[in-house]
Every structure is written in structure tokens, then in C-alpha cells.
Write a protein that holds these residues in place. Structure first.
Motif, PDB file in Angstrom:
ATOM      1  N   ARG A 168      26.139  17.222 -24.046  1.00 54.88           N
ATOM      2  CA  ARG A 168      26.089  17.722 -22.667  1.00 54.88           C
ATOM      3  C   ARG A 168      24.889  18.647 -22.496  1.00 54.88           C
ATOM      4  O   ARG A 168      24.484  19.362 -23.423  1.00 54.88           O
ATOM      5  CB  ARG A 168      27.369  18.470 -22.301  1.00 54.88           C
ATOM      6  CG  ARG A 168      28.612  17.578 -22.244  1.00 54.88           C
ATOM      7  CD  ARG A 168      29.806  18.330 -21.668  1.00 54.88           C
ATOM      8  NE  ARG A 168      30.968  17.457 -21.577  1.00 54.88           N
ATOM      9  CZ  ARG A 168      31.929  17.399 -22.490  1.00 54.88           C
ATOM     10  NH1 ARG A 168      31.863  18.184 -23.551  1.00 54.88           N
ATOM     11  NH2 ARG A 168      32.944  16.584 -22.349  1.00 54.88           N
ATOM     12  N   PRO A 215      30.601  12.954 -25.708  1.00 57.81           N
ATOM     13  CA  PRO A 215      29.173  12.903 -25.409  1.00 57.81           C
ATOM     14  C   PRO A 215      28.500  14.255 -25.641  1.00 57.81           C
ATOM     15  O   PRO A 215      29.156  15.298 -25.674  1.00 57.81           O
ATOM     16  CB  PRO A 215      29.145  12.524 -23.923  1.00 57.81           C
ATOM     17  CG  PRO A 215      30.418  13.088 -23.377  1.00 57.81           C
ATOM     18  CD  PRO A 215      31.430  12.959 -24.479  1.00 57.81           C
ATOM     19  N   GLN A 246      33.873  21.852 -20.297  1.00 59.71           N
ATOM     20  CA  GLN A 246      32.617  21.093 -20.422  1.00 59.71           C
ATOM     21  C   GLN A 246      31.403  22.023 -20.499  1.00 59.71           C
ATOM     22  O   GLN A 246      30.453  21.926 -19.730  1.00 59.71           O
ATOM     23  CB  GLN A 246      32.460  20.108 -19.256  1.00 59.71           C
ATOM     24  CG  GLN A 246      33.540  19.031 -19.228  1.00 59.71           C
ATOM     25  CD  GLN A 246      33.423  18.120 -18.038  1.00 59.71           C
ATOM     26  OE1 GLN A 246      33.725  18.518 -16.920  1.00 59.71           O
ATOM     27  NE2 GLN A 246      32.973  16.896 -18.259  1.00 59.71           N
ATOM     28  N   GLU A 283      25.836  14.051 -19.257  1.00 54.01           N
ATOM     29  CA  GLU A 283      26.542  13.670 -20.476  1.00 54.01           C
ATOM     30  C   GLU A 283      25.810  12.458 -21.033  1.00 54.01           C
ATOM     31  O   GLU A 283      25.508  11.518 -20.288  1.00 54.01           O
ATOM     32  CB  GLU A 283      28.004  13.332 -20.187  1.00 54.01           C
ATOM     33  CG  GLU A 283      28.845  14.559 -19.838  1.00 54.01           C
ATOM     34  CD  GLU A 283      30.335  14.250 -19.768  1.00 54.01           C
ATOM     35  OE1 GLU A 283      30.687  13.057 -19.703  1.00 54.01           O
ATOM     36  OE2 GLU A 283      31.133  15.208 -19.773  1.00 54.01           O
ATOM     37  N   ALA A 287      27.972  23.428 -21.375  1.00 54.21           N
ATOM     38  CA  ALA A 287      26.702  22.739 -21.582  1.00 54.21           C
ATOM     39  C   ALA A 287      25.573  23.754 -21.650  1.00 54.21           C
ATOM     40  O   ALA A 287      25.517  24.668 -20.823  1.00 54.21           O
ATOM     41  CB  ALA A 287      26.435  21.739 -20.453  1.00 54.21           C
TER      42      ALA A 287
END
Length: 510
Positions: free
Chosen positions: A468, A466, A338, A441, A340
Motif C-alpha cells: 500500500r 497487497p 489500511q 494497493e 499506507a
């Protein structure tokens, strides 16, 4: 670029351990699945309820070698009522899979003015009778079944029926009233049922059937009966109320137009009809066929020149991928952790008008998840200059995030400006999102107006997931800001700058 529907058909394999003690053995349960985007597979829950899961596909389709990737169950339905599941790929996937756009979905009408059927439907799956090879070399080939869905035939609460008008060579379907499980057709479960370019549901071998040529469909509308339906609809990028309804009036409209055109050829009404068609006919046909007023032509995220953070520290064997050469494996790893951008992120979205006139009256970010800032790993990039200024921006730390002009941070952009598009006209939004207080998100929700009708259009990241963004982590007490820090290596990949995560026997002393 052509997005071939065949690139979405996959086998779903669950490895199950059965028996006890010396009688323990491993069995493989094979089902079918469908890539709804570049990272998620729609299938049947009963086929993946237990065991370790792999997703397998021929690359290139159809005669290339089979490649497998690990997967996990992300969303679970209800085996007895809504036999649906969504898998998330957890291992490296090739670039062509990662770029698959989100598929469209549709529902079959419950009530119609007359007896109706949804024509030209079909499913592609991997039944047992198309199994080839022996032992570890066993592979299954794809089978395509075609047919139609009678609107009024319901084999059970919420279920639908695919009447197969054509089947590939192979054994007949089991007798009516029985399931496909245990038959030569076992493995078709989880195959997506398509009408045109829309998914209606999945085949279920778990449910009873009515006719000898029938396959039972678990429609995606049953998602709306699940307690976590919001998570499902968010992932699918739609909602129950926004599903295209079938059968559309398209076929009746074509017949009606054919009659009118015939009359035009022999009567003076031709002038009137031509005027109507030029003014409103195309839009009328688009509405009847389910075409939306806007399409998403392009979505891109610009990470250039920005530090990023991962949700958790990278551990072996993933660390070897992070320190290695950039490529598909690294991109998949960063998505799994994840990644970001820190502080802000730039997003470019191109929208294309699909009707004679459409107005974009609003666009807003919708927060899907808000968590503490990411502190697992910091990926730093040498600064090469300032990031260019963008047209509009949104502060996700606000209670009601909205877009503002760059020179009016307290004024809603869409309060002062609305954008009109005609057919095939394009508009490009260049947006900056900022957030310092949390990990976010989010997705974009556009409100568009056609005539007197408004509807929402959801925009998600290029991988179908989504967008991030995370705030910057700070050190506290004796803990560093990030468990580990990496910087871009001139040789490719990343190199360790700081590492403060404990593993193995040394962890007892931390």
C-alpha cells in the motif's frame, strides 16, 4: 523457521439468531476453515452466509487454549455451484498467525492419458462427534481424514471426490447419496483438502456424495466461473492458468528413473545417464514435480522514518489501542485501517533460483486498486535522518508503472538489465515506490524465463495482502488535510495532536 501446517487449521463459527419475539434464540453453526495466509481464511460459503462470524484456533496447537477472532466475509462464491468463501480477520491476531506465508494451490487434471488418482490427500476439520464439554465451554477437537482423489470420478459439475482410505475413530459417514449436514460429521464443511503442500479445494457437507467412504470436494478451480474471479485470484496470488496440475508425472518419473538406475548398475549406459542427469535431470524432475524456477526467500517493507496515513479516522474503542502500548493489537489495528506510507515506500525482495538456470527478464508493479489519497488519520514520526538511496524505483502515478535506475528516471531498468540465476543463487531487489496522486494497493509481477518457457511470479506483502502507498492529503475549503493527527509517543503508542472527527450528540452540531 518452520511453518507448521497445523497452524492453519481453524474452526469457523457463525452466530445465528432464529425465531421471533419471545421464541428468539441464538444458535451456533460450526464449520472448518484454513488460513491461506496471515489474515484470510478459506471455507464454505453456506457455513458463513448468515450471522456474526468468529474464527477459533488452539494456541499453541494442539492442546493450547482456544482463542477467537472476529471475521467478515470478504469474497463470496455461489452456494449452489461454487460453495467457497474467503473470510478476513477483523480483530487482533497473534504474531504467529500474522506471519503465515501464502499457501500454494493446485488443480486436478480433467483429462489424462490413463486412469489416474491423486494419492496422499487429506483434510483436517472439526466434526460434531469430536465435541467436548458443555454449554459455553464446548470445544471441538480436530479430525484428520486421509485418502485419494480419483481423477475421473465427479459427483457433480466441477466437483471432485475424496475417497477416504483412513478415518479417525468415530461414527461412520452417512450413507451414499446423502450430505454430511445434520450428521455427526457436520462441521467438516470448509476443511481444506490438501495434496502435499497445495490446497485443491474444500470439503462440502452441502453437496451430495457418491460412495459410503466419499467426501465431496469443491475445487478452487470453480473460482474461474465467478463474476469476480479476478479479485479471488489476486487474493490467492495465482490464476487458473498458473495452478500446478495433479497428478504430476513425478511418480511415473521415479519409477522410470528406478528402472534406468538399475540398468546403469549393470550396463555401460551408466555414463550416458549420469551425464544427462547432471546436465538436465534435476531440472526435468523439478518441472515434473511442479517446482517453480524461483522462490520468494524474503519480503520486507521499510516504514522507518516515514509518515503514514490511515483510510479512515480511528474511533472508539480502537482509539484506545492506538494510544496504548505497541504490540500485536496495534499492528492488527493499523492493518485493518489500511495504513499506507505517504509519498514513497521501500520494499526489499529476495529471490532464490530453483533450477540450473533462470533469467528474470522483467519485473513491474501491478496496480490492484487506485482510490483518492487517504485522509482518515495522519501518523507522524520524528525525522532522524535521510532514507538511504535504493537501487531501483517506480512511479505509481504513471499510466504504465515500471522500474527505473536511480540515475535514469526515463529508462526502463529491465530494458537494459536482465538477471541470470543458477540453482540456490540469490538476488536482492531494494525498491522505492512513489505515488502522490492517489491511494494505491499493488503487487509485483516478475516475468522469468527458463529454457524457452516464460511464466509470471507474483510477490505480495509479508502478510499475504497487497502493498500500500498513498499520496499526501491537503486541506480544502474548511476541511483539514486529515480528520485526526497523531505523533509517536515517547512512552509507546501514539498521542493525539489534532482531532476533528465528530461523534455522539455533538455530531449534530458539526
Amino acid at each position: 523457521m518452520l511453518v507448521a501446517i497445523q497452524d492453519r487449521f481453524v474452526e469457523v463459527i457463525a452466530q445465528i439468531t432464529v425465531g421471533q419475539g419471545s421464541r428468539t434464540r441464538t444458535e451456533w453453526q460450526v464449520a472448518s476453515g484454513f488460513l491461506i495466509d496471515g489474515r484470510h481464511v478459506l471455507t464454505s460459503l453456506h457455513a458463513v452466509a448468515n450471522g456474526d462470524i468468529e474464527v477459533r484456533r488452539a494456541i499453541p496447537w494442539p492442546d493450547g487454549p482456544k482463542r477467537s477472532w472476529r471475521a467478515r466475509v470478504l469474497l463470496r462464491g455461489d452456494v449452489e455451484h461454487a460453495d467457497l468463501a474467503v473470510l478476513e480477520l477483523t480483530a487482533d491476531a497473534p504474531a504467529e498467525i500474522g506471519l503465515l506465508p501464502l499457501i500454494a494451490f493446485a488443480r486436478v487434471a480433467d483429462r489424462t492419458e490413463r486412469l489416474e488418482v491423486v494419492e496422499d490427500c487429506g483434510a483436517v476439520g472439526f466434526p460434531r462427534f469430536l465435541e467436548r464439554g458443555q454449554g459455553a465451554a464446548v470445544v471441538r477437537q480436530a479430525a484428520q481424514v486421509s485418502g485419494r482423489i480419483p481423477v475421473s470420478q465427479r459427483p457433480g459439475p466441477g466437483l471432485l471426490t475424496l475417497q477416504t482410505g483412513h478415518r479417525p475413530e468415530g461414527p461412520p459417514l452417512p450413507s451414499a447419496g446423502t450430505t454430511l449436514a445434520g450428521s455427526a460429521w457436520s462441521g467438516m464443511s470448509g476443511a481444506a483438502v490438501l495434496a502435499g503442500d497445495c490446497v485443491i479445494g474444500v470439503v462440502s457437507e452441502h453437496a451430495p456424495r457418491q460412495g459410503a467412504s466419499d467426501l465431496t470436494i469443491v475445487p478452487i478451480t470453480l473460482i474461474d466461473t465467478l463474476p469476480d474471479r479476478d479479485a479471488w485470484w489476486t487474493l490467492l496470488g495465482t490464476s487458473f492458468g498458473r495452478l500446478r496440475t495433479l497428478p504430476a508425472a513425478w511418480n511415473r518419473m521415479l519409477a522410470w528413473l528406478a528402472g534406468i538406475v538399475s540398468a546403469v548398475l549393470i550396463a555401460a549406459i551408466g555414463v550416458v545417464f549420469t551425464g544427462w542427469f547432471n546436465a538436465r535431470g534435476a531440472d526435468t524432475i523439478d518441472r515434473l514435480s511442479g517446482t517453480g524456477p524461483l522462490t520468494i526467500g524474503y519480503v520486507a517493507i521499510d516504514h522507518a522514518g516515514r509518515d503514514t496515513a490511515l483510510r479512515k479516522a480511528v474511533t472508539d474503542p480502537d482509539r484506545a489501542v492506538l494510544l496504548g502500548t505497541p504490540g500485536n493489537a496495534l499492528a492488527a489495528l493499523l492493518a485493518r485501517y489500511q495504513e499506507a506510507p505517504i509519498g514513497s515506500v521501500d520494499v526489499v525482495v529476495v529471490l532464490v533460483g530453483r533450477v540450473s538456470s533462470v533469467r528474470i527478464v522483467n519485473m513491474r508493479p501491478r496496480i490492484l486498486k487506485r482510490l483518492p489519497v487517504s485522509r482518515g488519520a495522519l501518523l507522524t514520526i520524528p525525522r532522524e535522518g535521510e532514507v538511504p538511496t535504493v537501487e531501483i524505483s517506480a512511479d505509481l502515478d504513471r499510466p504504465d508503472p515500471r522500474f527505473t535506475p536511480k540515475n535514469k528516471p526515463d529508462t526502463s531498468y529491465f530494458r537494459e538489465t536482465q538477471i541470470d540465476l543458477k540453482r540456490d543463487e540469490r538476488v536482492t531487489f531494494s525498491m522505492t515506490f512513489r505515488g502522490k496522486k492517489a491511494f494505491y494497493e499493488f503487487e509485483l509481477v516478475l516475468t522469468v524465463l527458463t529454457g524457452n518457457h516464460t511464466e509470471d511470479l507474483v510477490v505480495r506483502a509479508p502478510d499475504g495482502g497487497p502493498f500500500r502507498l498513498t499520496g499526501e492529503s491537503s486541506a480544502h475549503d474548511k476541511s483539514p488535510a486529515y480528520d485526526s493527527t497523531y505523533e509517536k509517543s515517547p512512552l509507546g503508542g501514539w498521542r493525539v495532536v489534532h482531532h476533528d472527527i465528530c461523534e455522539g450528540p455533538a455530531a449534530l452540531e458539526c
